[in-house]
Scaffold this active site. Structure first.
Site, mmCIF file in Angstrom:
data_model
loop_
_atom_site.group_PDB
_atom_site.id
_atom_site.type_symbol
_atom_site.label_atom_id
_atom_site.label_comp_id
_atom_site.label_asym_id
_atom_site.label_seq_id
_atom_site.Cartn_x
_atom_site.Cartn_y
_atom_site.Cartn_z
ATOM 1 C CG ASP A 103 15.694 31.373 7.709
ATOM 2 O OD1 ASP A 103 15.869 30.987 6.536
ATOM 3 O OD2 ASP A 103 14.664 31.145 8.349
ATOM 4 C CE1 TYR B 237 12.599 34.995 10.516
ATOM 5 C CE2 TYR B 237 12.944 34.223 8.264
ATOM 6 C CZ TYR B 237 13.112 34.056 9.627
ATOM 7 O OH TYR B 237 13.787 32.954 10.102
ATOM 8 N NE ARG C 113 8.810 27.548 17.885
ATOM 9 C CZ ARG C 113 7.924 28.173 18.665
ATOM 10 N NH1 ARG C 113 6.890 27.534 19.156
ATOM 11 N NH2 ARG C 113 8.083 29.453 18.947
#
Length: 255
Positions: free
Chosen positions: A145, A158, A19
């Site tokens: 993120d 997370y 990825r």
């Protein structure tokens, strides 16, 4: 007559077998870097990528297995990288655990895993790599993120870990200056390579693409290559430090 060999820079990429990590490895390898490719469980993928890139340039990539939840493994990973090439110029903290943890069901094992991989490991890897990075005037790029700023329903631990990584980026940029620059890339919804409906757990292709585009200003989904380009930009931009580059197709504009 001088016969000095040209300096070949070295990048250590955690979670580099597939990825986003694999895309970053290919991109930096094409730019002339030697690659220390870390993996934990994806041995076959790591070895396949190693064969692919070593066929292009011999002895330019080596795979190193390590459990980043273990501090001894982290230290050995850095030692192995330096033993192989004698230098380190770039650390890419890409390895990540990602799965839902709704508040009603969170447990200590999930906490140790998600905080450990997404926040603790980058901190201790940065510590272990910092002497070599100071020597080479290198840099660190963390893969964060966009949810680090907004949170995400059912992904409590997370998003906490990624928020910690975002803060770590700024603190390290101050602490390691002026020799080492530290930045981050915050991806939005990024489709995996070779995206197809047959991939377990991904669901319907059209539905995922549609939902991605619905929260983006652009008319196409992001890919792993978009993240690799952003990482390369931050590596090359020698007057940027302490920043997080958002790569989300303009999603933040719609929130």
């Amino acid at each position: 007559m001088r016969t000095d060999k040209p300096i070949v820079k070295v990048a250590l990429i955690t979670g580099g077998a597939a990825r986003i990590g694999a895309s970053i490895a290919r991109h930096l390898h094409k730019a002339g870097y030697n690659i220390a490719l870390h993996y934990r469980q994806s041995k076959s993928s790591a070895e396949s990528l190693s064969i692919e890139l070593n066929d292009i340039r011999a002895n330019s990539i080596h795979c190193f297995e390590a459990d980043l939840l273990k501090l001894n493994d982290i230290e050995q990973l850095v030692k192995n990288t330096l033993a192989q090439w004698g230098r380190l110029d770039v650390l890419i903290n890409n390895a990540s655990s990602f799965y839902p943890t709704p508040l009603v069901s969170i447990n200590e094992e999930q906490w140790h895993d998600l905080i450990g991989i997404n926040a603790k490991a980058p901190a201790f890897l940065s510590k272990a790599c910092s002497p070599a990075l100071r020597k080479s005037s290198g840099c660190i790029v963390n893969i964060s993120d966009i949810a680090a700023n907004t949170g995400r329903k059912d992904y409590l631990i997370y998003t906490m870990a990624k928020a910690a990584l975002a803060t770590l980026t700024k603190s390290l940029a101050k602490e390691l200056a002026p020799e080492v620059r530290v930045n981050a890339v915050a991806p939005g919804a990024i489709l995996p390579p070779n995206f197809s409906a047959s991939q377990p757990g991904l669901g319907n292709v059209e539905a995922i693409v549609s939902s991605t585009l619905a929260v983006s200003c652009l008319s196409y989904p992001g890919t792993v290559n978009d993240i690799a380009y952003a990482v390369a930009f931050l590596i090359q931009s020698t007057y940027i430090s302490g920043q997080t580059l958002t790569v989300d197709g303009g999603k933040k504009l719609l929130s």
